[in-house]
Design an enzyme around this catalytic site. Structure first.
Site, PDB file in Angstrom:
ATOM      1  CG  HIS A 168     -19.028  22.688  -4.138  1.00  0.00           C
ATOM      2  ND1 HIS A 168     -17.857  23.375  -4.286  1.00  0.00           N
ATOM      3  CD2 HIS A 168     -18.652  21.405  -3.972  1.00  0.00           C
ATOM      4  CE1 HIS A 168     -16.827  22.567  -4.208  1.00  0.00           C
ATOM      5  NE2 HIS A 168     -17.279  21.349  -4.012  1.00  0.00           N
TER       6      HIS A 168
ATOM      7  CB  CYS B 226     -15.704  18.654  -8.796  1.00  0.00           C
ATOM      8  SG  CYS B 226     -14.556  17.908  -7.629  1.00  0.00           S
TER       9      CYS B 226
ATOM     10  CG  HIS C 114     -19.194  17.103  -5.008  1.00  0.00           C
ATOM     11  ND1 HIS C 114     -19.238  17.953  -6.100  1.00  0.00           N
ATOM     12  CD2 HIS C 114     -18.052  17.398  -4.346  1.00  0.00           C
ATOM     13  CE1 HIS C 114     -18.164  18.723  -6.094  1.00  0.00           C
ATOM     14  NE2 HIS C 114     -17.427  18.415  -5.048  1.00  0.00           N
TER      15      HIS C 114
ATOM     16  CG  HIS D 271     -16.186  19.129  -0.165  1.00  0.00           C
ATOM     17  ND1 HIS D 271     -15.235  18.169  -0.430  1.00  0.00           N
ATOM     18  CD2 HIS D 271     -16.534  19.652  -1.366  1.00  0.00           C
ATOM     19  CE1 HIS D 271     -15.017  18.113  -1.735  1.00  0.00           C
ATOM     20  NE2 HIS D 271     -15.795  19.010  -2.328  1.00  0.00           N
TER      21      HIS D 271
ATOM     22  CG  ASP E 233     -23.433  23.866   8.981  1.00  0.00           C
ATOM     23  OD1 ASP E 233     -22.768  22.992   8.372  1.00  0.00           O
ATOM     24  OD2 ASP E 233     -23.993  23.653  10.066  1.00  0.00           O
ATOM     25  CG  HIS E 234     -26.234  21.027   7.355  1.00  0.00           C
ATOM     26  ND1 HIS E 234     -25.335  21.276   8.359  1.00  0.00           N
ATOM     27  CD2 HIS E 234     -26.399  19.685   7.311  1.00  0.00           C
ATOM     28  CE1 HIS E 234     -24.981  20.128   8.906  1.00  0.00           C
ATOM     29  NE2 HIS E 234     -25.598  19.138   8.287  1.00  0.00           N
TER      30      HIS E 234
ATOM     31  CD  GLU F 131     -13.050  21.307  -2.116  1.00  0.00           C
ATOM     32  OE1 GLU F 131     -13.874  22.158  -2.516  1.00  0.00           O
ATOM     33  OE2 GLU F 131     -12.177  20.793  -2.846  1.00  0.00           O
TER      34      GLU F 131
END
Length: 136
Positions: free
Chosen positions: A15, A34, A40, A42, A80-81, A125
């Site tokens: 994100h 960020c 980037h 998490h 996810d991903h 996070e």
């Protein structure tokens, strides 16, 4: 007797924290690294907890398989991903902060749950940064 059942889940996502209506400099001052225009990622850890009365027939508050299936369909399969800013419709106009992600997840799961059950979402996070949302 009210009991809380919890299920852990995991998803990886990228994100960028920024506001479209701010300049890069404003975003950089508030969101720092960020605000990377290249995003980037998490490794999010999620704990979903459901509190309710134990069913005298089954002994369950809720069948954990049902909760697992909801989390898979509403969170893992959709986030996810993924790049949250680009791939998840809920974040098209919503900054994907941990706080906002937790609220989005709570709303998605709440829509599939019996209203007699209380719902809580805890989203990590990072191992040291997490948020909790109970629908309040």
């Amino acid at each position: 007797m009210r009991v809380t059942l919890s299920r852990k889940a995991h998803f990886n996502a990228a994100h960028r924290l920024y506001r479209k209506d701010w300049t890069f400099e404003q975003n950089d001052a508030v969101f720092g690294k960020c605000n990377n225009p290249n995003f980037h990622g998490h490794n999010y850890e999620l704990i979903v907890s459901v509190t309710g009365e134990i069913d005298p027939e089954t002994g369950y508050v809720l069948d954990v398989k049902f909760l697992t299936d909801i989390i898979k369909a509403e969170v893992e399969d959709q986030m996810d991903h993924k790049n949250l800013n680009l791939d998840v419709p809920e974040f098209e106009n919503l900054n994907p902060t941990a706080e906002n992600i937790a609220v989005v997840i709570w709303n998605k799961i709440r829509a599939k749950m019996n209203r007699d059950l209380d719902l809580e979402v805890v989203l990590y996070e990072t191992p040291r940064n997490f948020v909790t949302y109970k629908g309040e």
